[in-house]
Design a protein around this motif. Structure first.
Motif: not given
Length: 160
Positions: A98, A74-76, A96
């Protein structure tokens, strides 16, 4: 609408070698995170990814790793668009997405790598962000293939 995409490529190496080229920070930094990856991708860790052609490292949360099978990150969310003279102009979106990577051995000894990213907001900027990341993951897969099969870094000089 559910904004998501899936990209794939066959890499002419066994699944363990291809998986390690993504999970191992030294390998990943050789062809993708050219500014460095701070640590191995392991369940529950947050690692930092940096790109030499894009200023500033950013956190990547590792939700799940199943060795030689799957990595979930997961990230911004990145909402922005391609800017020709500066590379990619990305604006943090405040939520976020996925990313799921699957590593599947084939009968002929190759590895099928699939990457899906989902979770963008159903907006114009979310759509643009998903297109940009689709391009980025497609390029990552091409770079992965060339690195693992031939030892060539496709990103070198590509975005400067």
């Amino acid at each position: 609408m559910d904004l998501k995409f899936k990209v794939m490529i066959h890499v002419g190496r066994p699944v363990g070698e291809v998986f390690e080229a993504v999970a191992d920070p030294k390998e990943l930094s050789s062809y993708f995170t050219t500014g460095g990856a701070s640590a191995r991708l392991e369940t529950g860790k947050t690692v930092m990814w940096d790109f030499a052609d894009f200023p500033g490292a950013f956190p990547v949360e590792v939700d799940k790793v199943v060795p030689n099978e799957k990595i979930v990150l997961r990230w911004e969310a990145a909402e922005g668009e391609l800017v020709s003279d500066k590379g990619i102009d990305i604006k943090p979106a405040g939520y976020q997405t996925t990313v799921t990577m699957w590593f599947k051995p084939t009968d002929d000894g190759r590895t099928l790598v699939e990457i899906e990213e989902k979770g963008w907001r159903d907006t114009e900027s979310g759509l643009k962000g998903s297109y940009g990341n689709c391009m980025g993951w497609s390029q990552m897969l091409a770079a992965l293939k060339m690195w693992v099969e031939r030892g060539i870094n496709l990103r070198e000089g590509a975005y400067k």
